[in-house]
Design a protein around this motif. Structure first.
Motif, PDB file in Angstrom:
ATOM      1  N   ASP A  19     -34.501-113.491 -82.431  1.00 22.19           N
ATOM      2  CA  ASP A  19     -35.800-114.175 -82.445  1.00 22.19           C
ATOM      3  C   ASP A  19     -36.533-113.975 -83.766  1.00 22.19           C
ATOM      4  OD1 ASP A  19     -35.601-115.391 -79.968  1.00 22.19           O
ATOM      5  OD2 ASP A  19     -36.605-113.735 -78.907  1.00 22.19           O
ATOM      6  N   ASN A  20     -36.391-112.798 -84.364  1.00 18.05           N
ATOM      7  CA  ASN A  20     -37.009-112.557 -85.672  1.00 18.05           C
ATOM      8  C   ASN A  20     -36.386-113.462 -86.739  1.00 18.05           C
ATOM      9  OD1 ASN A  20     -38.856-110.643 -84.828  1.00 18.05           O
ATOM     10  ND2 ASN A  20     -37.472-108.926 -85.209  1.00 18.05           N
ATOM     11  N   TYR A  21     -35.063-113.598 -86.712  1.00 13.58           N
ATOM     12  CA  TYR A  21     -34.408-114.497 -87.660  1.00 13.58           C
ATOM     13  C   TYR A  21     -34.837-115.942 -87.412  1.00 13.58           C
ATOM     14  CZ  TYR A  21     -31.287-110.938 -89.586  1.00 13.58           C
ATOM     15  OH  TYR A  21     -30.783-109.839 -90.236  1.00 13.58           O
ATOM     16  N   PHE A  22     -34.970-116.306 -86.153  1.00 18.81           N
ATOM     17  CA  PHE A  22     -35.409-117.662 -85.811  1.00 18.81           C
ATOM     18  C   PHE A  22     -36.812-117.924 -86.346  1.00 18.81           C
ATOM     19  CE2 PHE A  22     -37.464-120.501 -82.612  1.00 18.81           C
ATOM     20  CZ  PHE A  22     -36.782-121.655 -82.937  1.00 18.81           C
ATOM     21  N   ALA A  23     -37.701-116.944 -86.209  1.00 19.54           N
ATOM     22  CA  ALA A  23     -39.071-117.096 -86.723  1.00 19.54           C
ATOM     23  C   ALA A  23     -39.054-117.261 -88.243  1.00 19.54           C
ATOM     24  CB  ALA A  23     -39.917-115.887 -86.328  1.00 19.54           C
ATOM     25  N   LYS A  24     -38.208-116.500 -88.918  1.00 23.49           N
ATOM     26  CA  LYS A  24     -38.085-116.634 -90.370  1.00 23.49           C
ATOM     27  C   LYS A  24     -37.520-118.006 -90.738  1.00 23.49           C
ATOM     28  CE  LYS A  24     -37.523-111.767 -91.541  1.00 23.49           C
ATOM     29  NZ  LYS A  24     -36.659-110.757 -92.154  1.00 23.49           N
ATOM     30  N   ALA A  25     -36.572-118.485 -89.955  1.00 22.92           N
ATOM     31  CA  ALA A  25     -35.986-119.809 -90.206  1.00 22.92           C
ATOM     32  C   ALA A  25     -37.046-120.900 -90.041  1.00 22.92           C
ATOM     33  CB  ALA A  25     -34.819-120.055 -89.256  1.00 22.92           C
ATOM     34  N   ARG A  26     -37.844-120.806 -88.993  1.00 20.55           N
ATOM     35  CA  ARG A  26     -38.912-121.807 -88.780  1.00 20.55           C
ATOM     36  C   ARG A  26     -39.919-121.781 -89.922  1.00 20.55           C
ATOM     37  NH1 ARG A  26     -41.180-120.996 -82.989  1.00 20.55           N
ATOM     38  NH2 ARG A  26     -42.975-121.739 -84.130  1.00 20.55           N
ATOM     39  N   ARG A  27     -40.269-120.572 -90.359  1.00 19.43           N
ATOM     40  CA  ARG A  27     -41.206-120.438 -91.470  1.00 19.43           C
ATOM     41  C   ARG A  27     -40.634-121.061 -92.740  1.00 19.43           C
ATOM     42  NH1 ARG A  27     -41.660-114.935 -91.651  1.00 19.43           N
ATOM     43  NH2 ARG A  27     -42.158-115.006 -89.457  1.00 19.43           N
ATOM     44  N   SER A  28     -39.369-120.773 -93.016  1.00 19.15           N
ATOM     45  CA  SER A  28     -38.717-121.332 -94.201  1.00 19.15           C
ATOM     46  C   SER A  28     -38.640-122.850 -94.117  1.00 19.15           C
ATOM     47  CB  SER A  28     -37.309-120.755 -94.353  1.00 19.15           C
ATOM     48  OG  SER A  28     -37.354-119.392 -94.610  1.00 19.15           O
ATOM     49  N   MET A  29     -38.332-123.367 -92.945  1.00 14.81           N
ATOM     50  CA  MET A  29     -38.239-124.821 -92.763  1.00 14.81           C
ATOM     51  C   MET A  29     -39.611-125.466 -92.983  1.00 14.81           C
ATOM     52  SD  MET A  29     -36.665-126.809 -89.530  1.00 14.81           S
ATOM     53  CE  MET A  29     -36.514-128.579 -89.494  1.00 14.81           C
ATOM     54  N   ARG A  30     -40.635-124.842 -92.426  1.00 18.10           N
ATOM     55  CA  ARG A  30     -41.994-125.359 -92.594  1.00 18.10           C
ATOM     56  C   ARG A  30     -42.404-125.378 -94.070  1.00 18.10           C
ATOM     57  NH1 ARG A  30     -45.019-121.691 -89.674  1.00 18.10           N
ATOM     58  NH2 ARG A  30     -45.284-120.538 -91.589  1.00 18.10           N
ATOM     59  N   ASP A  31     -41.933-124.376 -94.824  1.00 16.85           N
ATOM     60  CA  ASP A  31     -42.257-124.286 -96.252  1.00 16.85           C
ATOM     61  C   ASP A  31     -41.360-125.165 -97.118  1.00 16.85           C
ATOM     62  OD1 ASP A  31     -44.198-122.476 -95.547  1.00 16.85           O
ATOM     63  OD2 ASP A  31     -43.021-120.711 -96.105  1.00 16.85           O
ATOM     64  N   GLY A  32     -40.384-125.835 -96.492  1.00 20.52           N
ATOM     65  CA  GLY A  32     -39.495-126.716 -97.243  1.00 20.52           C
ATOM     66  C   GLY A  32     -38.313-126.011 -97.875  1.00 20.52           C
ATOM     67  N   ASP A  33     -38.102-124.761 -97.528  1.00 22.94           N
ATOM     68  CA  ASP A  33     -36.976-123.986 -98.060  1.00 22.94           C
ATOM     69  C   ASP A  33     -35.815-124.087 -97.069  1.00 22.94           C
ATOM     70  OD1 ASP A  33     -35.258-122.209 -99.222  1.00 22.94           O
ATOM     71  OD2 ASP A  33     -36.572-120.451 -99.022  1.00 22.94           O
ATOM     72  N   PHE A  34     -35.101-125.202 -97.118  1.00 23.16           N
ATOM     73  CA  PHE A  34     -34.079-125.480 -96.118  1.00 23.16           C
ATOM     74  C   PHE A  34     -32.845-124.599 -96.269  1.00 23.16           C
ATOM     75  CE2 PHE A  34     -36.626-129.347 -96.433  1.00 23.16           C
ATOM     76  CZ  PHE A  34     -37.089-129.368 -95.132  1.00 23.16           C
ATOM     77  N   HIS A  35     -32.556-124.191 -97.489  1.00 22.29           N
ATOM     78  CA  HIS A  35     -31.408-123.298 -97.687  1.00 22.29           C
ATOM     79  C   HIS A  35     -31.604-122.005 -96.902  1.00 22.29           C
ATOM     80  CE1 HIS A  35     -28.087-121.178 -99.531  1.00 22.29           C
ATOM     81  NE2 HIS A  35     -28.926-120.194 -99.793  1.00 22.29           N
ATOM     82  N   ASN A  36     -32.744-121.364 -97.092  1.00 21.22           N
ATOM     83  CA  ASN A  36     -32.996-120.110 -96.371  1.00 21.22           C
ATOM     84  C   ASN A  36     -33.154-120.351 -94.879  1.00 21.22           C
ATOM     85  OD1 ASN A  36     -32.779-118.155 -98.366  1.00 21.22           O
ATOM     86  ND2 ASN A  36     -34.864-118.514 -99.086  1.00 21.22           N
TER      87      ASN A  36
END
Length: 134
Positions: A19-36
């Motif tokens: 879930d922590n990785y998922f939260a980081k993924a959502r944050r990165s996606m929201r920021d436009g950092d699709f690679h991360n």
């Protein structure tokens, strides 16, 4: 009994990490950092491969790359999300939109209709179906 309690504690810990990785993924996606976002999504899946949200997020990132290989990976992840959680209409809509963009109108229609079964009269799905009829 004690082993069962230990394995449950370990499973809970693994799910929290995922879930922590998922939260980081959502944050990165929201920021436009699709690679991360993709990297974090893959890590979340490696810790908990039974959560449909992780596959849907990964597919949502991969679909942004127009290369055919990435489109196939996105399709696989959306399909896995619909297998794990067939009651979530959003996954069916996302898969339908992927097929629509790729010109696979019959597959798109089937997925939109599946979403419509789950949420009748959902306006975005009705609009997508109407666009296919044009």
């Amino acid at each position: 009994e004690l082993d069962r309690a230990r394995s449950q504690v370990e499973q809970d810990k693994t799910n929290r990490v995922a879930d922590n990785y998922f939260a980081k993924a959502r944050r990165s996606m929201r920021d436009g950092d699709f690679h991360n976002a993709i990297q974090y999504g893959k890590l979340a899946i490696s810790h908990n491969p039974s959560d449909a949200r992780y596959f849907a997020l990964l597919g949502g990132c991969q679909v942004r790359n127009p290369e055919a290989r990435w489109q196939r990976m996105a399709e696989e992840n959306y399909l896995r999300a619909t297998q794990l959680d067939p009651w979530n209409a959003d996954y069916w809509v996302a898969l339908g939109r992927l097929y629509k963009r790729r010109g696979m109108n019959l597959r798109a229609r089937r997925n939109f209709e599946e979403a419509l079964k789950l949420v009748p009269n959902k306006s975005e799905v009705v609009e997508e179906l109407a666009a296919l009829d044009r």
